[in-house]
Design an enzyme around this catalytic site. Sequence first.
Site, PDB file in Angstrom:
ATOM      1  N   GLU A 141      37.051  32.872  47.392  1.00  0.00           N
ATOM      2  CA  GLU A 141      38.136  32.750  46.475  1.00  0.00           C
ATOM      3  C   GLU A 141      39.092  31.350  46.490  1.00  0.00           C
ATOM      4  O   GLU A 141      39.249  31.060  47.654  1.00  0.00           O
ATOM      5  CB  GLU A 141      39.031  34.259  46.458  1.00  0.00           C
ATOM      6  CG  GLU A 141      38.395  35.379  46.409  1.00  0.00           C
ATOM      7  CD  GLU A 141      39.309  36.737  46.431  1.00  0.00           C
ATOM      8  OE1 GLU A 141      38.759  37.586  46.539  1.00  0.00           O
ATOM      9  OE2 GLU A 141      40.645  36.253  46.945  1.00  0.00           O
TER      10      GLU A 141
ATOM     11  N   ASP B  54      30.686  38.520  50.097  1.00  0.00           N
ATOM     12  CA  ASP B  54      31.789  37.996  50.245  1.00  0.00           C
ATOM     13  C   ASP B  54      32.157  37.387  51.560  1.00  0.00           C
ATOM     14  O   ASP B  54      32.006  38.230  52.606  1.00  0.00           O
ATOM     15  CB  ASP B  54      33.070  38.694  49.667  1.00  0.00           C
ATOM     16  CG  ASP B  54      33.102  38.968  48.261  1.00  0.00           C
ATOM     17  OD1 ASP B  54      32.754  37.868  47.914  1.00  0.00           O
ATOM     18  OD2 ASP B  54      33.778  39.792  47.670  1.00  0.00           O
TER      19      ASP B  54
ATOM     20  N   GLU C 170      38.049  36.292  37.108  1.00  0.00           N
ATOM     21  CA  GLU C 170      38.556  37.787  36.950  1.00  0.00           C
ATOM     22  C   GLU C 170      40.068  38.002  36.332  1.00  0.00           C
ATOM     23  O   GLU C 170      40.879  37.233  36.537  1.00  0.00           O
ATOM     24  CB  GLU C 170      38.767  38.275  38.380  1.00  0.00           C
ATOM     25  CG  GLU C 170      39.201  39.804  38.349  1.00  0.00           C
ATOM     26  CD  GLU C 170      38.902  40.359  39.845  1.00  0.00           C
ATOM     27  OE1 GLU C 170      39.451  41.497  40.001  1.00  0.00           O
ATOM     28  OE2 GLU C 170      38.400  39.692  40.669  1.00  0.00           O
TER      29      GLU C 170
ATOM     30  N   LYS D 227      30.297  34.110  48.505  1.00  0.00           N
ATOM     31  CA  LYS D 227      31.087  33.816  47.364  1.00  0.00           C
ATOM     32  C   LYS D 227      32.588  33.815  48.259  1.00  0.00           C
ATOM     33  O   LYS D 227      32.995  34.600  49.227  1.00  0.00           O
ATOM     34  CB  LYS D 227      31.339  35.199  46.317  1.00  0.00           C
ATOM     35  CG  LYS D 227      32.338  35.053  45.335  1.00  0.00           C
ATOM     36  CD  LYS D 227      32.252  35.959  44.383  1.00  0.00           C
ATOM     37  CE  LYS D 227      32.842  37.602  44.767  1.00  0.00           C
ATOM     38  NZ  LYS D 227      34.062  37.558  45.054  1.00  0.00           N
TER      39      LYS D 227
ATOM     40  N   ASP E 251      34.083  42.200  49.183  1.00  0.00           N
ATOM     41  CA  ASP E 251      34.933  42.605  50.171  1.00  0.00           C
ATOM     42  C   ASP E 251      35.644  43.839  49.473  1.00  0.00           C
ATOM     43  O   ASP E 251      36.646  44.637  50.203  1.00  0.00           O
ATOM     44  CB  ASP E 251      36.013  41.554  50.651  1.00  0.00           C
ATOM     45  CG  ASP E 251      36.697  40.645  49.646  1.00  0.00           C
ATOM     46  OD1 ASP E 251      36.570  41.361  48.255  1.00  0.00           O
ATOM     47  OD2 ASP E 251      37.308  39.866  49.812  1.00  0.00           O
ATOM     48  N   SER E 252      35.608  44.163  48.075  1.00  0.00           N
ATOM     49  CA  SER E 252      35.969  45.479  47.804  1.00  0.00           C
ATOM     50  C   SER E 252      35.600  46.649  48.278  1.00  0.00           C
ATOM     51  O   SER E 252      36.266  47.918  48.225  1.00  0.00           O
ATOM     52  CB  SER E 252      35.634  45.576  46.032  1.00  0.00           C
ATOM     53  OG  SER E 252      34.277  45.631  46.137  1.00  0.00           O
TER      54      SER E 252
END
Length: 272
Positions: free
Chosen positions: A118, A86, A185, A116, A42-43
Amino acid sequence: MRASDLIRFKQSGRTITMLTAWDALSASVVEEAGADIVLVGDSLAMVSLGHATTLPVTLEQMLLHTQAVCRGLSKPPSEQPLVITDLPFLSYQCGLDRAVAAAGHLLKHSCAGGVKLEGAEPEVVQVIERLVRMGIPVMGHLGLTPQSVHQLGYRRQAKDPVSQERLRLQASELEKAGCFALVLEHVPEALAGHLRRDLAIPVIGIGAGQNCDGQVSVTADLLGLTPRQPPFSPARLEGRTLGIEALRSWLEDQRQPAADPTTAQPPPGSDC
């Protein structure tokens, strides 16, 4: 490449490599470079769409970019890297059914082999357990979690003993819930090393030192394409500067006055 292959890599001591891609062009470059995993992160909200954070990107935008990445892969399916995408902000935090529908939508309409997400809050752990039961491979993500930017910022995480112990417990919860790998991270290298030894699943670091089972990086950062570099991801190439110089050179060439063919002089020695 399948999610289950990564545990075999960890057991054999083979380093796992993961790079991001956001469209067909970046995917083809990452595949040709030889990455094991292509992450449609999602970056891309920041790299491709110009947002200040990852929060604005939508599920449909993630699907669009994941499909583009899949189209950019050219090797036979048996030789392609594993594509992970993501789950964007609020696609899995609003109930189990919505999370399953979002993850299933991404996998059903693309070549992605897993998702993925978070965090390790109880609600997130429940989502992971449900997704795994539904046959959807899940990669976890702890430490600096960009979707929590308003709460955590972009600071290094787990710097004190209390927060480190909490993160170790969270990592264990994610493994028990069925995650096939964990992205860690911007945390201390010693903590990453402890988790690498504690967990049976691979620990893939970004800004977590070299004592991990693998490494992930944002491709645009490595190529020097982003205006600001993360402190833990120095550029390997001044791509932005080189690209601008090349384009500027071409533009200057086009602006040179064209020669008038009627006044051109014949070369010396010519009979014309």
